[in-house]
Each structure stands twice: as structure tokens, then as C-alpha cells.
Design a protein around this motif. Structure first.
Motif, PDB file in Angstrom:
ATOM      1  N   THR A  89       0.719  -0.905   0.033  1.00  0.00           N
ATOM      2  CA  THR A  89      -0.007  -0.177   0.041  1.00  0.00           C
ATOM      3  C   THR A  89       0.926   1.081  -0.077  1.00  0.00           C
ATOM      4  O   THR A  89       0.510   2.134  -0.616  1.00  0.00           O
ATOM      5  CB  THR A  89      -0.918  -0.123   1.274  1.00  0.00           C
ATOM      6  OG1 THR A  89      -1.843  -1.053   1.238  1.00  0.00           O
ATOM      7  CG2 THR A  89      -1.862   1.118   1.023  1.00  0.00           C
ATOM      8  N   GLY A 130       1.007   4.210  -2.674  1.00  0.00           N
ATOM      9  CA  GLY A 130       1.179   5.480  -2.179  1.00  0.00           C
ATOM     10  C   GLY A 130       2.053   6.402  -3.039  1.00  0.00           C
ATOM     11  O   GLY A 130       1.837   7.542  -3.548  1.00  0.00           O
ATOM     12  N   TYR A 145      -7.877   4.704  -8.756  1.00  0.00           N
ATOM     13  CA  TYR A 145      -7.285   4.107  -7.460  1.00  0.00           C
ATOM     14  C   TYR A 145      -8.488   3.298  -6.603  1.00  0.00           C
ATOM     15  O   TYR A 145      -9.644   4.112  -6.649  1.00  0.00           O
ATOM     16  CB  TYR A 145      -6.618   4.896  -6.758  1.00  0.00           C
ATOM     17  CG  TYR A 145      -6.278   4.555  -5.216  1.00  0.00           C
ATOM     18  CD1 TYR A 145      -5.354   3.287  -5.197  1.00  0.00           C
ATOM     19  CD2 TYR A 145      -6.482   4.914  -4.126  1.00  0.00           C
ATOM     20  CE1 TYR A 145      -4.881   2.643  -4.175  1.00  0.00           C
ATOM     21  CE2 TYR A 145      -6.210   4.308  -2.999  1.00  0.00           C
ATOM     22  CZ  TYR A 145      -5.343   3.219  -2.878  1.00  0.00           C
ATOM     23  OH  TYR A 145      -5.076   2.784  -1.705  1.00  0.00           O
ATOM     24  N   PRO A 147      -9.112   1.956  -3.225  1.00  0.00           N
ATOM     25  CA  PRO A 147      -8.361   1.462  -1.892  1.00  0.00           C
ATOM     26  C   PRO A 147      -8.796   0.201  -1.356  1.00  0.00           C
ATOM     27  O   PRO A 147      -9.932  -0.465  -1.786  1.00  0.00           O
ATOM     28  CB  PRO A 147      -8.874   2.685  -0.824  1.00  0.00           C
ATOM     29  CG  PRO A 147     -10.198   3.173  -1.503  1.00  0.00           C
ATOM     30  CD  PRO A 147     -10.289   2.816  -2.949  1.00  0.00           C
ATOM     31  N   HIS A 162      -9.917  -0.372   1.907  1.00  0.00           N
ATOM     32  CA  HIS A 162     -10.959  -0.371   2.802  1.00  0.00           C
ATOM     33  C   HIS A 162     -12.253  -0.397   1.902  1.00  0.00           C
ATOM     34  O   HIS A 162     -12.295   0.008   0.907  1.00  0.00           O
ATOM     35  CB  HIS A 162     -10.897   0.662   3.584  1.00  0.00           C
ATOM     36  CG  HIS A 162     -11.096   2.079   3.058  1.00  0.00           C
ATOM     37  ND1 HIS A 162     -11.931   2.556   2.515  1.00  0.00           N
ATOM     38  CD2 HIS A 162      -9.937   2.961   2.613  1.00  0.00           C
ATOM     39  CE1 HIS A 162     -11.999   3.768   1.834  1.00  0.00           C
ATOM     40  NE2 HIS A 162     -10.540   3.961   1.987  1.00  0.00           N
ATOM     41  N   ASP A 180     -14.833   1.199   3.369  1.00  0.00           N
ATOM     42  CA  ASP A 180     -15.710   2.400   3.784  1.00  0.00           C
ATOM     43  C   ASP A 180     -15.882   3.391   2.733  1.00  0.00           C
ATOM     44  O   ASP A 180     -14.979   3.823   2.424  1.00  0.00           O
ATOM     45  CB  ASP A 180     -14.824   3.107   5.141  1.00  0.00           C
ATOM     46  CG  ASP A 180     -14.572   2.011   6.292  1.00  0.00           C
ATOM     47  OD1 ASP A 180     -15.378   1.017   6.405  1.00  0.00           O
ATOM     48  OD2 ASP A 180     -13.531   2.207   6.897  1.00  0.00           O
ATOM     49  N   LEU A 181     -17.290   3.669   2.559  1.00  0.00           N
ATOM     50  CA  LEU A 181     -17.511   4.581   1.469  1.00  0.00           C
ATOM     51  C   LEU A 181     -18.917   5.281   2.184  1.00  0.00           C
ATOM     52  O   LEU A 181     -19.496   4.596   3.088  1.00  0.00           O
ATOM     53  CB  LEU A 181     -18.093   3.892   0.263  1.00  0.00           C
ATOM     54  CG  LEU A 181     -17.059   3.212  -0.780  1.00  0.00           C
ATOM     55  CD1 LEU A 181     -17.190   2.504  -2.060  1.00  0.00           C
ATOM     56  CD2 LEU A 181     -15.985   4.245  -1.056  1.00  0.00           C
ATOM     57  N   GLN A 183     -15.633   3.519  -9.831  1.00  0.00           N
ATOM     58  CA  GLN A 183     -15.101   4.752  -9.485  1.00  0.00           C
ATOM     59  C   GLN A 183     -13.677   4.902  -9.983  1.00  0.00           C
ATOM     60  O   GLN A 183     -13.113   5.963 -10.428  1.00  0.00           O
ATOM     61  CB  GLN A 183     -15.280   5.245  -8.019  1.00  0.00           C
ATOM     62  CG  GLN A 183     -14.593   4.418  -7.065  1.00  0.00           C
ATOM     63  CD  GLN A 183     -13.227   4.925  -6.861  1.00  0.00           C
ATOM     64  OE1 GLN A 183     -12.833   6.020  -7.285  1.00  0.00           O
ATOM     65  NE2 GLN A 183     -12.353   3.854  -6.546  1.00  0.00           N
TER      66      GLN A 183
END
Lengths: 316, 290
Positions: free
Chosen positions: A54, A58, A91, A93, A95, A97-98, A158
Motif C-alpha cells: 500500500t 501511495g 485507484y 483502496p 477499505h 468504507d464509502l 469509480q
């Protein structure tokens, strides 16, 4: 408006080119000598937990500045061309969590807009991307009402809606059941092949990478343990497999007489140990001819990606 | 009737995009509008609209009452028509509640839901993101600082109790917009700063309310109960924006007693600077994709 039609203007043939890249977080050195050439196509990034996958993403996005070395992504240095470069990168990610109360289409359109798509294009393409990932009928649903599999698809949508040249997917199958995983892998394969979008994905499931990736980069100990096309890496261990219709014992004895290591596995002879196939090919030809055996197959021994990973990372 | 020879199936599907891309400015604008929508509960379920709508209504009610009274009993309130800065005091509670609701919603939600990481993986930099957020919050806060006061003045003008002459009217309107924006920025930046240091929306909302109320209670207690110097009243963050507004309108009756203009303005600028620094350095520490 600036045009981003620079899809093929990269001076480097590699999508990503890293040379002796180093990166530290305080006293903790994540990378000390990361070197890899990632060509076009689908590339799997492998490494143990905490290996720095990760963090590498970045750095590719220009969110973290490397401590040393050279890095080029799509022909640009992420340290200096961050915003311009990120316009061409999608990109997703790791996780899940949205925003739960936002409709999938609103989120995907918004992300497309901030990647520089005009409003009308963003609206149309967000819908297209959601249809592509199989959420066309569900696009007006709030993300909070969606399953983990559907959220993974929203993340993929997305990442591709704005028409990137490169898509970076961090654990895209995390949390999916086997059927959903198959579907997701097929989708990623389609994105990489049908739409000419280069894909770099990380996964802790080696079988997934083996199934869809053309290339692999293995990170271990802050450096590149192995990198290259999967097919080449899998034969990199040396040795060959000889499949005969008959005369197994005779051929085996002939090879041993020439100092070649031989293991008999039913109708196959696994020969050569770590020796490259080129150095034992002549001996095999001669012995098979002398024994008047019927040779069905002679090919390099292929390791599974798991074998390769364990060998490179853990030295097993 | 459709000409059968020109009919075609129109299904483009997903395709490669090589068209023009707008710059960072459009990205900032997109985050700005998305944030404004979020703050007001637009494109969200009805329950998300209740709090902002009620708070905004609360800020307009006094203006409605004043204008209504001016219509019913003309002349009786004529003495109040010059007290424009006082309206910022009347709506203070509404503004504070609105800050406590909106600032954490705009700042913390992005960090908790991973949207902040998605934003930074786009052409946006942290500075762009924060500019969009400050702009969105100040704009939304203007709904409870600038617009109610304007409504109040325009109502008075319509019933004949407004400022004398066209020039004075324009000056009052300009001062209201200017003052309203300063008050909006004051509350916004404090709310954003507090929302930077915690990741829990409820906690941030509570801290914002406590911050304002406690500052007023403590400073007044110190000055009026413990004989502390008067300038300490400038640290009453409920009264400070009203005091600044009064000084802009040159309305001495609303100013904090014993606090000079330089102390009042200096404190306001200091609070804005500290808030901005808290936000900026707080966000510099946040790492995504580490």
C-alpha cells in the motif's frame, strides 16, 4: 482545459519503472532498494502483510515522496507530476468504507468529475462504468444498502469511470465469496484486455494473481524479490520434465550416467535440479535416441506462484 | 412516425476516454458543491434535511417577527432599525448549533468513510481539498449569518423602517454581507479546527457547543466575579463576533465594555489564525495509503 490524450506519449515502454527506490517512515525503512519494470498489461503485486504494497501504491500516486531512487509512472515522476499524473490513474483502496448514504452513481460521477471529466461526460461515464461492473440496475441505491461484493464493484467503477490509463487496485477481492471473487477477477481481466487499461493489483491470494495477471512483482524485505512475466518466473527454478511412452528406467539411467539429477514420477522424469533447461536439452536428446524411447513431452518445470513466493520471500 | 431507415440501436457502453479534462479548479468546485449538498442534506434521505432546515428556519424567525411587528405596529420599533449588528447576537445560538451540526459532517465524514483518501488519489492536493471545504462551510454558514440579516434589513426597508437614502441603504447592505461573512468564517474555522482533532462526529459537535458556551461562562465569571481585566471578555467566543459586528456598524451599545477595538479585532484575527493552523497542520499529519 488541458487535453489528456497523452495515452501513448510516455517516453518509457514500462508503465511503471522503479530503480533503487527507498522509503522510510521515521526510523522504519519500508523500501531500501525496490527496482522493477512493470510493463503494460495486468500486474500482480505480492508481498507479506506489512511488506509495503500500500505504501508503494501511495508512492505511485505521488501521495508519499520516496526517500531515494528513481520512479516513473506513465512516463512521469510522481513526486513532481502528482496531480497531473493522478488524473490518469484510477485507484481503488483496500477499505470498504464509502459514504453509506450516497447513491452509487452520485459517488462515481463525483469521483469522475474531480478527475477532470466535464459534468456531462462524468454523468454518462459513471452510468457506463456501473453497468460494466454489473450495477447498472442498482446505481441509484445508497452504498450503505449494498453488499460487500457490490461495494467492491462500486470501488472498481469509480476507479475506471474517468477513463484512466492505469488502474491501481488494492486487494480488490477482499471480503468476496468464491463466486463474487470469480466475477471480480473476470471483470478485472476484461478491463485489462478489452479496454487497454493497465492494471496493477495487490492481493494476498496468489492463485488470483496467477489466474489474471501477466506479470508479477514480489516484494520482500524492502526490496524486489522477483519481478517479470509470470510464465518466465515460473520456469525460473530450472530443471525440466520429460514425459515418455516407454523406456523410463533406461532413459533415467542414461541421464544419471551423464551426471544429471533424475526423479521418476510415474510416467514423468523430473530432471536437472536447478540447471537451466538449455544445458540439459542436448543430453536428453541423446539419451532418448540411444534408448529408442518415445518422447511425448520435454518442457521446463513450472513452479506454482505459491512455490515461487515461498522461495523468494521465505527461502523455502 | 420513425423513419425505419434512420433507426439504430444506441448503446455506447463503457469505452476509453481520450477527451479533454478540466483542471484542478473544476475538481475543487465539484468538492465544494458536493459539500454544500451534504451539509444541507440534498440528494439524501429526508431525515438528513431536518436538522439543517430547522436550524436555518430558526435563524430567520426573529427577522420575521421583527418585520411582522414593524408592519403591525409601525413606528414603535423605529428606534431599533439602526441596531443591525444586534441581529448577529439574536441568531448566535442558531449559528452555533448550525456549526456544531455542519462542520463535523463536512470534515469528519470524509475521513471516516475513506472519501478523503479517494479525493487525494485524484488531482486534488490537501490544500485544494481544504479550500473547497472552507468555501463550502462558509457558504453554507452564510445562510444563517448573511441572509437572515439581509432579510431583516430588506423587510424593514419594505415597511419603511430601513436606512435613510439609497447610499445609506447600500452601505448597510454591504456591511451586513461583509460582517456576515466574517461571522460565518469565525464559526466555520472554529468548527473545522475542532473537527480536525477528533474523528467522532458526535464528540466534535459536543466540543463545539461546549467550546462556545464555556468560553462565555468562564470569561464572564473571571471578569465580573473575580475582577479579572476587561479585555478577557474578548475571549468570550459567543460575544466576540457580535462585538466585532457592532464595531463594524459603529454601534457602541452592543460592544463589549472595556474591550478596545484593537483587542477585539486582534482576538478575532488570532482565533482565525489559530483555527487555520490547527486545520492545516492537522491535515498534514493525516496519511492515506500508508
Amino acid at each position: 482545459m488541458d487535453t489528456a490524450a497523452a495515452r501513448d506519449t510516455s517516453p518509457s515502454p514500462s508503465v511503471i519503472s522503479a530503480s533503487a527506490v527507498s522509503k522510510s517512515w521515521g526510523d522504519h525503512q519500508v523500501f531500501r532498494d525496490f527496482t522493477a519494470e512493470i510493463p503494460k498489461g495486468i500486474t500482480g503485486l505480492l508481498g507479506s502483510n506489512g511488506a509495503g504494497k500500500t505504501t508503494l501504491f501511495g508512492m505511485l500516486l505521488g501521495l508519499h515522496h520516496r526517500s531515494g531512487g528513481q520512479l516513473q509512472v506513465l512516463g512521469q515522476d510522481p513526486n513532481t507530476a502528482g496531480p497531473e499524473l493522478r488524473q490518469r490513474i484510477g485507484y481503488s483502496p483496500e477499505h470498504h468504507d464509502l459514504p453509506t448514504d450516497v447513491a452509487a452513481q452520485d459517488l462515481v460521477r463525483h469521483i469522475a468529475e474531480i478527475h477532470g471529466l466535464p459534468k456531462r461526460e462524468a454523468t454518462t461515464r459513471s452510468s457506463d462504468a456501473l453497468w460494466l461492473v454489473g450495477l447498472g440496475e442498482e446505481r441509484a441505491r445508497p452504498i450503505g444498502t449494498m453488499s460487500t461484493g457490490q461495494r467492491q464493484r462500486v470501488k472498481l467503477a469509480q476507479a475506471i469511470a474517468h477513463g484512466p490509463s492505469l488502474v491501481i487496485l488494492d486487494e480488490p477481492t477482499d471480503g468476496l465469496d468464491p463466486v463474487q471473487r470469480d466475477d471480480m477477477l473476470e471483470l478485472i481481466r476484461d478491463i485489462g484486455t478489452k479496454y487497454d487499461i493497465d492494471v496493477v493489483l495487490s492481493s494476498h491470494l496468489l492463485e488470483e494473481v496467477e489466474r489474471i495477471a501477466d506479470n508479477v512483482v514480489i516484494i520482500a524485505g524492502g526490496t524486489t524479490a522477483a519481478a517479470g512475466p509470470i510464465q518466465e518466473l515460473r520456469v525460473g527454478g530450472g530443471g525440466a520434465v520429460v514425459v515418455l511412452d516407454d523406456q523410463h528406467e533406461q532413459v533415467a539411467q542414461g541421464l544419471r550416467a551423464r551426471g544429471i539429477e533424475v526423479n521418476i514420477d510415474r510416467s514423468r522424469l523430473l530432471i536437472g535440479g536447478d540447471e537451466p533447461i538449455e544445458s540439459i536439452a542436448g543430453a536428453v536428446r541423446d539419451v532418448v535416441a540411444e534408448a529408442d524411447a518415445s518422447l511425448r513431452r520435454f518442457a521446463p518445470i513450472q513452479q506454482s506462484l505459491e512455490d515461487l513466493f515461498l522461495a523468494e520471500v521465505h527461502g523455502e | 412516425m420513425t423513419d425505419s431507415t434512420s433507426a439504430e440501436i444506441y448503446d455506447r457502453g463503457y469505452r476509453v476516454y481520450d477527451g479533454p479534462r478540466t483542471g484542478t479548479g473544476t475538481a475543487v468546485k465539484s468538492v465544494f458543491f458536493a459539500s454544500v449538498q451534504r451539509a444541507l442534506g440534498l440528494r439524501r434521505k429526508f431525515r438528513y434535511k431536518i436538522a439543517p432546515v430547522l436550524t436555518i428556519m430558526f435563524a430567520y424567525i426573529p427577522a420575521l417577527i421583527f418585520v411582522g411587528l414593524a408592519i403591525v405596529i409601525p413606528g414603535d420599533l423605529s428606534g431599533e432599525t439602526s441596531d443591525y449588528s444586534g441581529y448577529f447576537g439574536i441568531t448566535g445560538i442558531a449559528v452555533m448549533l448550525f456549526t456544531a451540526f455542519v462542520a463535523p459532517e463536512l470534515m469528519i465524514n470524509d475521513r471516516r468513510t475513506g472519501m478523503f483518501g479517494l479525493y487525494l488519489s485524484s488531482p486534488l492536493e490537501k490544500l485544494h481539498y481544504l479550500v473547497a471545504k472552507v468555501g463550502a462551510l462558509v457558504s453554507v454558514m452564510s445562510l444563517v449569518t448573511v441572509l437572515p440579516s439581509l432579510f431583516f434589513v430588506l423587510g424593514y426597508i419594505l415597511v419603511g423602517n430601513g436606512p435613510d437614502g439609497f447610499g445609506n441603504t447600500l452601505e448597510v447592505i454591504a456591511k451586513i454581507i461583509f460582517t456576515g461573512l466574517i461571522v460565518a468564517m469565525f464559526y466555520s474555522l472554529i468548527g473545522m479546527a475542532i473537527s480536525t482533532v477528533t474523528n467522532r462526529q458526535g464528540v466534535a459537535s459536543a466540543i463545539i457547543i461546549m467550546f462556545f458556551l464555556t468560553s462565555a461562562f468562564l470569561t464572564n465569571s473571571l471578569v465580573f466575579e473575580a475582577d479579572a481585566p476587561d479585555w478577557i471578555l474578548a475571549l468570550s467566543f459567543v460575544e466576540l463576533p457580535v462585538d466585532v459586528a457592532a464595531r463594524i456598524f459603529d454601534e457602541a451599545q452592543n460592544q463589549l465594555d472595556g474591550v478596545s477595538t484593537s483587542v477585539s479585532m486582534g482576538t478575532l484575527v488570532g482565533v482565525l489564525a489559530v483555527s487555520l493552523a490547527t486545520i492545516w497542520f492537522g491535515y498534514q499529519r493525516i496519511e492515506v495509503t500508508k
